[in-house]
Design an enzyme around this catalytic site. Structure first.
Site, PDB file in Angstrom:
ATOM      1  CG  LEU A  19      -1.892  -1.144   1.388  1.00  0.00           C
ATOM      2  CD1 LEU A  19      -2.579  -1.057   2.743  1.00  0.00           C
ATOM      3  CD2 LEU A  19      -2.919  -1.118   0.261  1.00  0.00           C
ATOM      4  CD  GLU A  67       7.557   0.080  14.770  1.00  0.00           C
ATOM      5  OE1 GLU A  67       8.322   0.332  15.709  1.00  0.00           O
ATOM      6  OE2 GLU A  67       7.401   0.825  13.790  1.00  0.00           O
ATOM      7  NE  ARG A  87       0.326  -3.667   6.707  1.00  0.00           N
ATOM      8  CZ  ARG A  87       1.317  -3.041   7.345  1.00  0.00           C
ATOM      9  NH1 ARG A  87       1.283  -1.726   7.467  1.00  0.00           N
ATOM     10  NH2 ARG A  87       2.324  -3.722   7.868  1.00  0.00           N
ATOM     11  NE  ARG A 133      -3.239   2.638   6.352  1.00  0.00           N
ATOM     12  CZ  ARG A 133      -2.199   2.036   5.780  1.00  0.00           C
ATOM     13  NH1 ARG A 133      -1.405   1.258   6.495  1.00  0.00           N
ATOM     14  NH2 ARG A 133      -1.951   2.218   4.500  1.00  0.00           N
ATOM     15  CG  HIS A 163       2.090   4.333  10.610  1.00  0.00           C
ATOM     16  ND1 HIS A 163       2.756   3.443   9.785  1.00  0.00           N
ATOM     17  CD2 HIS A 163       0.833   3.837  10.766  1.00  0.00           C
ATOM     18  CE1 HIS A 163       1.933   2.454   9.455  1.00  0.00           C
ATOM     19  NE2 HIS A 163       0.760   2.675  10.035  1.00  0.00           N
ATOM     20  CB  CYS A 248       7.787   0.162  10.004  1.00  0.00           C
ATOM     21  SG  CYS A 248       8.407   0.690   8.422  1.00  0.00           S
TER      22      CYS A 248
END
Length: 258
Positions: A19, A67, A87, A133, A163, A248
């Protein structure tokens, strides 16, 4: 003594289908990505970290970003419920891995969503990004899981990046570093150091003054070296095309106990 274990996960053959949200899609060289992942894992090992591979999830393009599937505080693992529905299959293998390590396992439940990349731990303070998210119910469930263990949970708005840890991470002394154009409210952090590059906002604390950083942030590496830190640079360019960063690609487990 603090543990130095890190969960990692080999890139899926479908990595290039991962993504992208805040960047334009670029072609990913899978062979080069594998080389870069190997070098990343080797860098962790070279600085005293025991790397533990989570079982691959070949049908999950984003699974290398391990992560996002779990948040660990003390000896408790909170299995996330990723904000991107595609996901959510990634979490099963990570749950098995943390259970094998002896963690007590909790879960984020519907309607909550939470990505591990939205969680920044500094001592007993847990900053959680409320953005694309991670939703309010996810923040509430994180708080319910970890506040009884002594954590202080602080919600932070995230609107400019994928994020929270796409925007900010922290140095060993707890100073938060971030790229100002991508940080919603820098004043929420007690100590904030602006850095000149987007990828310079991402550091993994290797121990002592050593910082694992992306090779794409040479100006930030120079700035941090001048402040007495020791940058360890790795090229993760293929993962940066998918909004990935040094944080991550692993789950650092510092507080495990038998």
């Amino acid at each position: 003594m603090p543990s130095k274990k890190a969960l990692v996960r080999r890139p899926s053959p479908r990595l290039a289908e991962g993504l992208v949200t805040h960047v334009e899609r670029e072609k990913v060289d899978h062979g080069l990505a594998l080389e870069q992942w190997d070098a990343y894992v080797e860098a962790l090992g070279a600085h005293g970290w025991e790397t533990l591979e989570v079982d691959p999830a070949d049908d999950c393009p984003d699974s290398v970003f391990v992560e996002d599937a779990v948040v660990v505080f003390r000896n408790v693992a909170l299995i996330t419920r990723p904000g991107a529905e595609s996901r959510r299959a990634e979490t099963a293998g990570v749950e098995e891995a943390v259970a094998r390590l002896g963690c007590s396992v909790n879960w984020v439940w519907e309607p909550g969503t939470l990505d591990g990349g939205d969680v920044l731990k500094i001592g007993d303070t847990i900053y959680v990004g409320r953005g694309g998210r991670t939703n309010a119910a996810g923040v509430q469930q994180l708080r319910a899981a970890f506040e009884p263990l002594g954590a202080r949970v602080v919600a932070v708005p995230v609107s400019k990046v994928l994020h929270l840890k796409s925007a900010v991470t922290a140095l060993p002394d707890g100073t938060v570093i971030g790229h100002i154009p991508l940080t919603d409210v820098p004043s929420l952090f007690p100590r904030f150091l602006p850095v000149p590059e987007e990828s310079g906002a991402h550091v993994v604390l290797l121990g002592g003054s050593r910082l694992l950083m992306a090779a794409s942030a040479p100006k930030t590496a120079e700035l941090l070296a001048d402040l007495g830190h020791e940058p360890v640079l790795v090229d993760i360019g293929e993962f940066e095309k998918l909004e990935g960063c040094v944080t991550c690609l692993s789950v650092r487990l510092r507080e495990l106990y038998d």
